[in-house]
Design a protein around this motif. Sequence first.
Motif, PDB file in Angstrom:
ATOM      1  N   ASP A 502      10.692  -0.006   0.351  1.00  0.00           N
ATOM      2  CA  ASP A 502      10.141  -0.346   1.758  1.00  0.00           C
ATOM      3  C   ASP A 502       9.718   0.884   2.409  1.00  0.00           C
ATOM      4  N   THR A 504       8.279   2.840   5.949  1.00  0.00           N
ATOM      5  CA  THR A 504       8.350   2.733   7.433  1.00  0.00           C
ATOM      6  C   THR A 504       7.208   3.406   7.882  1.00  0.00           C
ATOM      7  N   LYS A 508       7.362   0.021  12.210  1.00  0.00           N
ATOM      8  CA  LYS A 508       7.334  -1.402  11.048  1.00  0.00           C
ATOM      9  C   LYS A 508       7.797  -1.149   9.769  1.00  0.00           C
ATOM     10  N   LYS A 509       8.399  -1.763   8.949  1.00  0.00           N
ATOM     11  CA  LYS A 509       8.880  -1.570   7.676  1.00  0.00           C
ATOM     12  C   LYS A 509       7.759  -2.454   6.765  1.00  0.00           C
ATOM     13  N   VAL A 510       7.240  -1.680   5.763  1.00  0.00           N
ATOM     14  CA  VAL A 510       6.149  -2.193   5.236  1.00  0.00           C
ATOM     15  C   VAL A 510       6.687  -2.117   3.521  1.00  0.00           C
ATOM     16  N   VAL A 512       6.569  -2.184  -0.290  1.00  0.00           N
ATOM     17  CA  VAL A 512       5.452  -1.558  -1.370  1.00  0.00           C
ATOM     18  C   VAL A 512       6.139  -1.796  -2.777  1.00  0.00           C
ATOM     19  N   THR A 543      -3.893  -3.180   1.645  1.00  0.00           N
ATOM     20  CA  THR A 543      -4.043  -2.256   2.899  1.00  0.00           C
ATOM     21  C   THR A 543      -3.923  -0.798   2.174  1.00  0.00           C
ATOM     22  N   SER A 564       0.443  -1.817  -1.305  1.00  0.00           N
ATOM     23  CA  SER A 564       0.902  -2.930  -0.254  1.00  0.00           C
ATOM     24  C   SER A 564      -0.347  -3.670   0.392  1.00  0.00           C
ATOM     25  N   ASP A 566      -2.078  -6.928   2.449  1.00  0.00           N
ATOM     26  CA  ASP A 566      -2.244  -7.125   4.196  1.00  0.00           C
ATOM     27  C   ASP A 566      -1.483  -8.202   4.644  1.00  0.00           C
ATOM     28  N   LYS A 567      -0.450  -8.727   3.855  1.00  0.00           N
ATOM     29  CA  LYS A 567       0.483 -10.004   4.454  1.00  0.00           C
ATOM     30  C   LYS A 567       2.100  -9.449   3.877  1.00  0.00           C
ATOM     31  N   VAL A 568       3.043  -9.529   4.836  1.00  0.00           N
ATOM     32  CA  VAL A 568       4.333  -9.056   4.461  1.00  0.00           C
ATOM     33  C   VAL A 568       4.856  -9.910   3.572  1.00  0.00           C
TER      34      VAL A 568
END
Length: 595
Positions: A502, A504, A508-510, A512, A543, A564, A566-568
């Motif tokens: 992840d 930050t 927000k945590k994204v 990867v 993204t 990464s 465009d949706k979690v």
Amino acid sequence: MLGEKWIKEAIKRCGMKYKWAKIVETKVRENKDIQRQPPPDLARLVNRPPVVTIMGHVDHGKTTLLDSLRKSQIAAQEAGGITQHIGAFLVQLPSGEMITFLDTPGHAAFSAMRARGALITDIIILVVAADDGVMNQTIESIQHAKKAKVPIIVAVNKCDKPQADPKKVKRDLLAYDVVCEELGGDVQAIHISALQGENLLELAEAIIALAEVLELKADPLGLTEGTVIESRTDKGKGPVTTAIIQRGILKKGCILVAGKAWAKVRLLFDVNNQAVAEAGPGTPVEIVGWKELPSVGEEILEVESEQRAREVVEWRTYTEEQNKLKEDQRVIVANQMQHQESYKKERERLAHLSWKQRKAVLYRANKHRMACRPSERAETEELSLSLIVKGDVEGSVEAILNILESYDADEQCQLNIVHFGVGDISENDINLAEAFSGTIYGFNVAANKSIQDIAAKKQIPLKMHRVIYHLIDDLKEELGSKLAPTTEEKIIGEASVLATFDVTIGKKKVPVAGCRIQKGQLDKKMKFRLTRGKEILWEGSLTALKHHKDDVQIVKTGMECGVSLDKVIEFNVGDEIICYEEIEKPQRISWDPGF
């Protein structure tokens, strides 16, 4: 359908009185048709020129052969070098004998014309190219000849070519019951070269010899009889027919009937377009003076007066209408019976329900038939193409319509023939095309400048052609353009997830994915798909695409990168990331006219 009892009941309930009307019976009309004359006295018969039809496969040299026989340049004038309709010519041999030749088209589209050529002929010359052998239209021509019981002479053409094999041609013909003389049969086979003019006299002598055996004679006296072999509308002359006279002598002023058309002969032209005073049996002639255009293949019969001609035409029109009414009535009765059956079954199926329940069931069953909003209606409307077909002669229009009859792709796009006819494009055709949002296809016809301007102003497509298969190809293209394009997927690259972590960004945590490219490349501007086993978890765009902390556009095979979405979505090690692009491809119509 209401019975008499319920009709009376309904009228009474409405507070009205009923009265039965008497149906007036139509009188039986007297038959006013005209028939052929009885066979003539044998003593009156005189010799006539044989009518010889040249048949065979497309491009086997039929027109070139005829060309060499009459020393003119028709083959050079013909569009695409293909005979588009029957040509009729009278050829005089050096010995003085006359032969009437018919040249029929060899192209697949003109089957009906070849059948007609076989029916009005005495002898058929079957042209087979020595380098090409027996082909589809050769076989079809043999079948027409056998059906019409007409004798055949085989002309083995292109014998001057190095790859020519006349013996193979004769052997191949055995399979279709055409046995040449040298193989023990009675069919004459002449080796020729139409282009070089070799052995043509021998062919002509073979025709004359066979004609003598057949004893071709005709009655030059009495009323004229003949057959229409071609009909067209000429700008200066009006409706014109090419005909072969079979009995009597046709002169100016004769009153003729053919099908539902009649004529007072104004002018007669021979095959060289020279005016002639009369035409005898076995000769082709162009007749000017028709009130309407008769159909090709119709029998021409002479009558005593214009009044008699009108009577015959009226009677024939009346009988055709009566036959159509009977046919329509038969279809109506059959449909009514079918409807009654289905109605009874429906009633029996719902008999146990109350009327309210019955209403509800019927409403649900017929919901799809209810009127929908215009926006919904537009989506459900079927694709269609409206056509107006114009041709130079009736035979050409008939050939095009025969091809269009084979259209079988209605589920893709419906094909509607709004109008067809003979002659140049007119303003009426433009108005029809505008009313039906249609396209005009012209075959061997013209559209003058003013018509072209009107069509351009109204945005009506005018498609003019001189070769039949070019017209059909163009039509297939237009039908294909009506269809929505299909999207094809092209895979550009594949990567497998090796590690997940992840990052930050702000608060927000994204998630990867650390990946390695296994095949192709990943391109950030393309579409992506995440799969786990056979399951598709996500489709969309990236993204971020990084290589060693640098933002990159493309990552190639063997390289590692961070991705990464465009949706979690939580990645797992072993997931696959696929990069692909969607390519739009025009659809093609599935209809195959056979050539």
